[in-house]
Scaffold this motif. Structure first.
Motif, PDB file in Angstrom:
ATOM      1  N   ILE A 165      13.704 -31.935 -52.542  1.00 13.44           N
ATOM      2  CA  ILE A 165      14.531 -31.575 -53.696  1.00 13.44           C
ATOM      3  C   ILE A 165      15.140 -30.185 -53.495  1.00 13.44           C
ATOM      4  O   ILE A 165      16.334 -29.972 -53.736  1.00 13.44           O
ATOM      5  CB  ILE A 165      13.720 -31.654 -55.013  1.00 13.44           C
ATOM      6  CG1 ILE A 165      13.290 -33.094 -55.287  1.00 13.44           C
ATOM      7  CG2 ILE A 165      14.508 -31.078 -56.180  1.00 13.44           C
ATOM      8  CD1 ILE A 165      14.435 -34.096 -55.356  1.00 13.44           C
ATOM      9  N   GLU A 166      14.332 -29.236 -53.046  1.00 16.21           N
ATOM     10  CA  GLU A 166      14.865 -27.894 -52.796  1.00 16.21           C
ATOM     11  C   GLU A 166      15.963 -27.943 -51.733  1.00 16.21           C
ATOM     12  O   GLU A 166      17.020 -27.332 -51.886  1.00 16.21           O
ATOM     13  CB  GLU A 166      13.740 -26.948 -52.370  1.00 16.21           C
ATOM     14  CG  GLU A 166      14.206 -25.514 -52.194  1.00 16.21           C
ATOM     15  CD  GLU A 166      13.076 -24.544 -51.893  1.00 16.21           C
ATOM     16  OE1 GLU A 166      13.343 -23.332 -51.915  1.00 16.21           O
ATOM     17  OE2 GLU A 166      11.933 -24.984 -51.630  1.00 16.21           O
ATOM     18  N   HIS A 167      15.735 -28.683 -50.660  1.00 17.10           N
ATOM     19  CA  HIS A 167      16.722 -28.834 -49.584  1.00 17.10           C
ATOM     20  C   HIS A 167      18.038 -29.403 -50.126  1.00 17.10           C
ATOM     21  O   HIS A 167      19.117 -28.873 -49.842  1.00 17.10           O
ATOM     22  CB  HIS A 167      16.135 -29.763 -48.504  1.00 17.10           C
ATOM     23  CG  HIS A 167      17.048 -30.051 -47.373  1.00 17.10           C
ATOM     24  ND1 HIS A 167      16.888 -29.490 -46.133  1.00 17.10           N
ATOM     25  CD2 HIS A 167      18.148 -30.842 -47.285  1.00 17.10           C
ATOM     26  CE1 HIS A 167      17.834 -29.928 -45.328  1.00 17.10           C
ATOM     27  NE2 HIS A 167      18.615 -30.750 -46.009  1.00 17.10           N
ATOM     28  N   THR A 168      17.919 -30.480 -50.918  1.00 17.11           N
ATOM     29  CA  THR A 168      19.143 -31.108 -51.439  1.00 17.11           C
ATOM     30  C   THR A 168      19.872 -30.198 -52.416  1.00 17.11           C
ATOM     31  O   THR A 168      21.103 -30.180 -52.453  1.00 17.11           O
ATOM     32  CB  THR A 168      18.832 -32.454 -52.129  1.00 17.11           C
ATOM     33  OG1 THR A 168      17.902 -32.244 -53.177  1.00 17.11           O
ATOM     34  CG2 THR A 168      18.293 -33.469 -51.159  1.00 17.11           C
ATOM     35  N   MET A 169      19.132 -29.443 -53.196  1.00 15.03           N
ATOM     36  CA  MET A 169      19.777 -28.535 -54.153  1.00 15.03           C
ATOM     37  C   MET A 169      20.516 -27.412 -53.431  1.00 15.03           C
ATOM     38  O   MET A 169      21.571 -26.976 -53.886  1.00 15.03           O
ATOM     39  CB  MET A 169      18.738 -27.974 -55.131  1.00 15.03           C
ATOM     40  CG  MET A 169      18.272 -29.005 -56.141  1.00 15.03           C
ATOM     41  SD  MET A 169      17.029 -28.356 -57.282  1.00 15.03           S
ATOM     42  CE  MET A 169      18.028 -27.200 -58.237  1.00 15.03           C
ATOM     43  N   ILE A 170      19.979 -26.964 -52.314  1.00 13.92           N
ATOM     44  CA  ILE A 170      20.661 -25.923 -51.536  1.00 13.92           C
ATOM     45  C   ILE A 170      21.987 -26.458 -51.020  1.00 13.92           C
ATOM     46  O   ILE A 170      23.010 -25.773 -51.047  1.00 13.92           O
ATOM     47  CB  ILE A 170      19.769 -25.431 -50.375  1.00 13.92           C
ATOM     48  CG1 ILE A 170      18.598 -24.607 -50.931  1.00 13.92           C
ATOM     49  CG2 ILE A 170      20.569 -24.618 -49.365  1.00 13.92           C
ATOM     50  CD1 ILE A 170      17.508 -24.302 -49.920  1.00 13.92           C
ATOM     51  N   LYS A 180      25.193 -37.616 -50.231  1.00 19.60           N
ATOM     52  CA  LYS A 180      25.588 -36.721 -49.136  1.00 19.60           C
ATOM     53  C   LYS A 180      24.738 -35.450 -49.076  1.00 19.60           C
ATOM     54  O   LYS A 180      24.701 -34.768 -48.071  1.00 19.60           O
ATOM     55  CB  LYS A 180      27.070 -36.377 -49.213  1.00 19.60           C
ATOM     56  CG  LYS A 180      27.458 -35.467 -50.351  1.00 19.60           C
ATOM     57  CD  LYS A 180      28.950 -35.135 -50.304  1.00 19.60           C
ATOM     58  CE  LYS A 180      29.390 -34.265 -51.420  1.00 19.60           C
ATOM     59  NZ  LYS A 180      28.684 -33.018 -51.599  1.00 19.60           N
ATOM     60  N   ASP A 181      24.019 -35.162 -50.154  1.00 13.11           N
ATOM     61  CA  ASP A 181      23.163 -33.961 -50.195  1.00 13.11           C
ATOM     62  C   ASP A 181      21.783 -34.195 -49.563  1.00 13.11           C
ATOM     63  O   ASP A 181      21.088 -33.238 -49.235  1.00 13.11           O
ATOM     64  CB  ASP A 181      22.963 -33.475 -51.639  1.00 13.11           C
ATOM     65  CG  ASP A 181      24.274 -33.178 -52.328  1.00 13.11           C
ATOM     66  OD1 ASP A 181      25.177 -32.613 -51.676  1.00 13.11           O
ATOM     67  OD2 ASP A 181      24.408 -33.515 -53.526  1.00 13.11           O
ATOM     68  N   LEU A 182      21.409 -35.468 -49.436  1.00 13.95           N
ATOM     69  CA  LEU A 182      20.086 -35.782 -48.865  1.00 13.95           C
ATOM     70  C   LEU A 182      20.028 -35.443 -47.373  1.00 13.95           C
ATOM     71  O   LEU A 182      21.025 -35.629 -46.666  1.00 13.95           O
ATOM     72  CB  LEU A 182      19.761 -37.263 -49.046  1.00 13.95           C
ATOM     73  CG  LEU A 182      19.329 -37.720 -50.425  1.00 13.95           C
ATOM     74  CD1 LEU A 182      19.127 -39.228 -50.436  1.00 13.95           C
ATOM     75  CD2 LEU A 182      18.049 -37.026 -50.857  1.00 13.95           C
ATOM     76  N   PRO A 183      18.871 -35.002 -46.887  1.00 15.96           N
ATOM     77  CA  PRO A 183      18.727 -34.777 -45.436  1.00 15.96           C
ATOM     78  C   PRO A 183      18.922 -36.099 -44.698  1.00 15.96           C
ATOM     79  O   PRO A 183      18.530 -37.157 -45.187  1.00 15.96           O
ATOM     80  CB  PRO A 183      17.277 -34.296 -45.295  1.00 15.96           C
ATOM     81  CG  PRO A 183      16.825 -33.902 -46.653  1.00 15.96           C
ATOM     82  CD  PRO A 183      17.671 -34.665 -47.631  1.00 15.96           C
ATOM     83  N   ALA A 184      19.498 -36.035 -43.522  1.00 13.13           N
ATOM     84  CA  ALA A 184      19.772 -37.232 -42.725  1.00 13.13           C
ATOM     85  C   ALA A 184      18.499 -38.035 -42.461  1.00 13.13           C
ATOM     86  O   ALA A 184      18.517 -39.265 -42.454  1.00 13.13           O
ATOM     87  CB  ALA A 184      20.450 -36.852 -41.404  1.00 13.13           C
ATOM     88  N   SER A 185      17.385 -37.359 -42.268  1.00  7.55           N
ATOM     89  CA  SER A 185      16.112 -38.047 -41.990  1.00  7.55           C
ATOM     90  C   SER A 185      15.684 -38.929 -43.159  1.00  7.55           C
ATOM     91  O   SER A 185      15.051 -39.966 -42.970  1.00  7.55           O
ATOM     92  CB  SER A 185      15.021 -37.045 -41.676  1.00  7.55           C
ATOM     93  OG  SER A 185      14.824 -36.170 -42.778  1.00  7.55           O
ATOM     94  N   ILE A 186      16.072 -38.587 -44.365  1.00  3.78           N
ATOM     95  CA  ILE A 186      15.725 -39.375 -45.548  1.00  3.78           C
ATOM     96  C   ILE A 186      16.642 -40.595 -45.657  1.00  3.78           C
ATOM     97  O   ILE A 186      16.191 -41.700 -45.915  1.00  3.78           O
ATOM     98  CB  ILE A 186      15.858 -38.518 -46.836  1.00  3.78           C
ATOM     99  CG1 ILE A 186      14.884 -37.372 -46.826  1.00  3.78           C
ATOM    100  CG2 ILE A 186      15.729 -39.370 -48.094  1.00  3.78           C
ATOM    101  CD1 ILE A 186      13.506 -37.666 -47.259  1.00  3.78           C
TER     102      ILE A 186
END
Length: 189
Positions: A165-170, A180-186
């Motif tokens: 969640i922190e990663h996507t919010m950044i 498009k905000d999700l990490p590619a690994s997810i």
């Protein structure tokens, strides 16, 4: 943490009791007086500190490093772990007497993968938590993103979800987390 530092953190130390001890220092048990102390990841505590912790819990007193005068403690202890402490006891890595002293009331919380219905509530809580930290105004998450998040195994449990969640919010440019905000690994898992 090194064992001596952990012992000092829990029970405190006296000035001059070891290199770098320039002043008396209260430990967490002292600071939590008449309150509650959380011992997170109790299954990782070294054997030598297990003995001292058991003594503190049974006698309701601690002995700061370098002191000869015990201090009375009045604290409620909560202990958390992701290990099976009963198995750790059987394998000799955790003291049986400490296990029974701590295990007055056990609350088992299943891993996140066994309770996907909790994920939406956790996601919204984590967004609120990270908004001020990240100076964002994220208002929510797209349904497709939530569907993906509720389908993942979350081996790292809530800490892993928090990280995502922190990663996507950044990365989020708008006020909603999108695919498009999700990490590619997810996205590819």
């Amino acid at each position: 943490l090194p064992e001596t530092l952990l012992e000092s953190l829990l029970f405190g130390h006296m000035k001059g009791s070891f290199t770098g001890a320039f002043a008396n220092q209260e430990g967490l048990f002292d600071k939590a007086r008449a309150g509650t102390i959380l011992l997170d990841e109790i299954g990782e505590i070294p054997q030598h500190l297990q003995v001292k912790l058991l003594r503190a819990l049974e006698a309701k007193e601690i002995l700061p490093i370098g002191s000869t005068t015990p201090r009375h403690i009045d604290v409620r202890v909560l202990a958390a772990t992701n290990k099976n402490l009963k198995k750790e006891v059987e394998e000799g890595r955790f003291r049986e007497d400490l296990y029974y002293r701590l295990n007055i009331m056990e609350i088992h919380i299943p891993p996140l993968c066994e309770r996907p219905e909790d994920i939406p509530l956790l996601v919204h809580h984590l967004i609120k938590k990270h908004n001020p930290e990240l100076k964002k105004n994220c208002q929510g998450i797209d349904e497709e993103v939530m569907r993906i998040l509720t389908s993942l195994p979350w081996k790292g449990n809530v800490r892993e979800l928090d990280n995502v969640i922190e990663h996507t919010m950044i990365l989020a440019e708008g006020n909603h987390i999108t695919l498009k905000d999700l990490p590619a690994s997810i996205v590819t898992s």
